[in-house]
Design a protein around this motif. Structure first.
Motif, PDB file in Angstrom:
ATOM      1  N   GLY A 149       0.788  -1.223   0.000  1.00 18.38           N
ATOM      2  CA  GLY A 149       0.000   0.000   0.000  1.00 18.38           C
ATOM      3  C   GLY A 149       0.818   1.271   0.000  1.00 18.38           C
ATOM      4  N   ARG A 150       2.102   1.139  -0.284  1.00 20.46           N
ATOM      5  CA  ARG A 150       2.969   2.329  -0.351  1.00 20.46           C
ATOM      6  C   ARG A 150       3.180   2.730  -1.809  1.00 20.46           C
ATOM      7  NH1 ARG A 150       7.963   0.187   2.280  1.00 20.46           N
ATOM      8  NH2 ARG A 150       7.076  -1.847   1.788  1.00 20.46           N
ATOM      9  N   ARG A 151       3.831   3.855  -2.013  1.00 23.27           N
ATOM     10  CA  ARG A 151       3.894   4.432  -3.363  1.00 23.27           C
ATOM     11  C   ARG A 151       5.281   4.286  -3.996  1.00 23.27           C
ATOM     12  NH1 ARG A 151       1.539  10.446  -2.465  1.00 23.27           N
ATOM     13  NH2 ARG A 151       3.257  10.389  -0.964  1.00 23.27           N
ATOM     14  N   VAL A 152       5.261   4.048  -5.307  1.00 18.43           N
ATOM     15  CA  VAL A 152       6.462   4.082  -6.131  1.00 18.43           C
ATOM     16  C   VAL A 152       6.432   5.401  -6.904  1.00 18.43           C
ATOM     17  CG1 VAL A 152       7.632   3.083  -8.135  1.00 18.43           C
ATOM     18  CG2 VAL A 152       6.725   1.588  -6.333  1.00 18.43           C
ATOM     19  N   ILE A 153       7.441   6.242  -6.653  1.00 20.84           N
ATOM     20  CA  ILE A 153       7.536   7.553  -7.298  1.00 20.84           C
ATOM     21  C   ILE A 153       8.711   7.530  -8.271  1.00 20.84           C
ATOM     22  CG2 ILE A 153       7.719  10.043  -6.957  1.00 20.84           C
ATOM     23  CD1 ILE A 153       5.314   8.879  -5.494  1.00 20.84           C
ATOM     24  N   ALA A 154       8.427   7.652  -9.550  1.00 19.35           N
ATOM     25  CA  ALA A 154       9.499   7.699 -10.544  1.00 19.35           C
ATOM     26  C   ALA A 154      10.175   9.060 -10.496  1.00 19.35           C
ATOM     27  CB  ALA A 154       8.940   7.446 -11.937  1.00 19.35           C
ATOM     28  N   VAL A 155      11.497   9.061 -10.484  1.00 19.90           N
ATOM     29  CA  VAL A 155      12.251  10.311 -10.595  1.00 19.90           C
ATOM     30  C   VAL A 155      12.660  10.441 -12.057  1.00 19.90           C
ATOM     31  CG1 VAL A 155      14.235  11.647  -9.820  1.00 19.90           C
ATOM     32  CG2 VAL A 155      13.019  10.164  -8.208  1.00 19.90           C
ATOM     33  N   GLY A 156      11.881  11.208 -12.793  1.00 21.63           N
ATOM     34  CA  GLY A 156      12.151  11.430 -14.201  1.00 21.63           C
ATOM     35  C   GLY A 156      11.301  10.569 -15.119  1.00 21.63           C
ATOM     36  N   THR A 157      11.048  11.112 -16.292  1.00 20.88           N
ATOM     37  CA  THR A 157      10.249  10.394 -17.281  1.00 20.88           C
ATOM     38  C   THR A 157      10.959   9.155 -17.806  1.00 20.88           C
ATOM     39  OG1 THR A 157      11.111  11.838 -19.028  1.00 20.88           O
ATOM     40  CG2 THR A 157       9.031  12.485 -17.992  1.00 20.88           C
ATOM     41  N   THR A 158      12.296   9.127 -17.746  1.00 24.49           N
ATOM     42  CA  THR A 158      13.014   7.942 -18.227  1.00 24.49           C
ATOM     43  C   THR A 158      12.765   6.761 -17.291  1.00 24.49           C
ATOM     44  OG1 THR A 158      15.089   8.540 -17.100  1.00 24.49           O
ATOM     45  CG2 THR A 158      14.772   9.349 -19.338  1.00 24.49           C
TER      46      THR A 158
END
Length: 342
Positions: free
Chosen positions: A246-255
């Motif tokens: 239930g935690r979040r995956v945050i992408a750093v950058g569009t790549t």
């Protein structure tokens, strides 16, 4: 969708020609799914995220892939953008009309390449003879491949060798920086860890095609460039466990985002991945692998502005960019950041 829907007017003075110093002193616009936007700094990231969130960084390293040389008396410029094998690279070539297959191109510092084959998109395969690794040759003869909106306004210099490289850079192969991660410092990463926010890395070798304009009038007619990337099984397992809890995956950058989405199935499970991806994300796309995105501000009518509009909605992103322009945020590769939380 019509490409002109993704247009906006950016005053030229909003384009950053140098990064913030220190790196984490940049501004950051918080864009939630609804409600007011938040004007913050990158250093506020630990309190804007939630303990248990995980940031995903791209650990590619930018190589000095811009080369200037001669074929006889003709000046030739080459920007390497995708490795073919150990001695061959695909390249965009300036003054390519002066080349034919088999022609030698002489670059500085005793570096030479052969124009081996021309492709349908106008690019060339260049072959670098000899025993020295191509990366060694590039360190000797090449310069950092700054984006055209910077390189067109000032010369590349020694500062760009470090400025255009993230603290995570480890694996040679990119010809453009994963710029969202340029804002990070060891101090910021330590503050995030102290706040219970983790991080993972993957590799996507960013190609020069990321700067190519969208020439089609409709997004359905645009052919996306391919880039090579990899996610190992252990990283995929850890990221799947984050979301399962239930935690979040945050992408750093569009790549990072594009590779994660390429590796995820319809079941929203991230799987190990190695190979090329040419994923093109536009409004209507259903995200499978990420819960948020930290990214810089992108060009009008670009594939990257289409991507953030797919995540947050076109009207929302047009409003966010209008706010950023009015509040004097700095745009593009060396510019400020945004945190998009749908």
């Amino acid at each position: 969708m019509r490409v002109d829907l993704f247009d906006f007017t950016l005053p030229p003075e909003r384009i950053a020609l140098r990064p913030a110093r220190p790196r984490d002193a940049a501004k950051m616009l918080l864009v939630p799914s609804e409600g007011p936007f938040g004007d913050h700094g990158v250093r506020d990231l630990p309190r804007l995220l939630t303990p248990g969130d995980v940031l995903v960084f791209n650990d590619t390293r930018v190589i000095p892939a811009q080369l200037e040389g001669y074929r006889g008396a003709a000046r030739i410029g080459a920007t390497l953008h995708k490795r073919v094998d150990l001695r061959r690279w695909q390249a965009f070539v300036r003054n390519a009309k002066r080349l034919k297959p088999g022609d030698p191109i002489v670059f500085p510092a005793g570096v030479e390449a052969l124009a081996e084959a021309r492709h349908d998109d106008g690019s060339w395969t260049l072959f670098f003879p000899g025993d020295e690794p191509v990366e060694v040759l590039l360190e000797r003869a090449g310069t950092m491949p700054l984006p055209p909106y910077i390189a067109g306004k000032r010369a590349t210099d020694e500062a760009d060798r470090s400025d255009y490289q993230t603290m995570f850079a480890a694996k040679d192969g990119a010809v453009a920086a994963p710029t969202a991660a340029l804002h990070f410092t060891p101090e910021l990463l330590a503050a995030l860890a102290a706040a219970g926010i983790g991080h993972e890395t993957l590799t996507l070798h960013v190609g020069a095609g990321t700067f190519l304009p969208v020439k089609a009038e409709d997004t359905d007619d645009h052919a996306m460039h391919a880039e090579w990337g990899t996610i190992d099984a252990a990283t995929a397992d850890r990221l799947n466990a984050v979301r399962a809890a239930g935690r979040r995956v945050i992408a750093v950058g569009t790549t990072s985002l594009r590779l994660l989405e390429s590796a995820a199935g319809e079941d929203k499970v991230i799987r190990p991945f190695e190979g090329d991806t040419s994923i093109f994300i536009t409004p209507g796309y259903r995200f499978r692998a990420i819960d948020g995105l930290m990214t810089n501000f992108h060009l009008p009518k670009s594939t990257l502005f289409m991507l953030v509009s797919a995540l947050m909605g076109l009207d929302r992103m047009q409003a966010a960019y209008a706010h950023a322009i009015a509040a004097e945020y700095r745009f593009y590769s060396y510019g400020d950041s945004s945190l998009l939380l749908p």
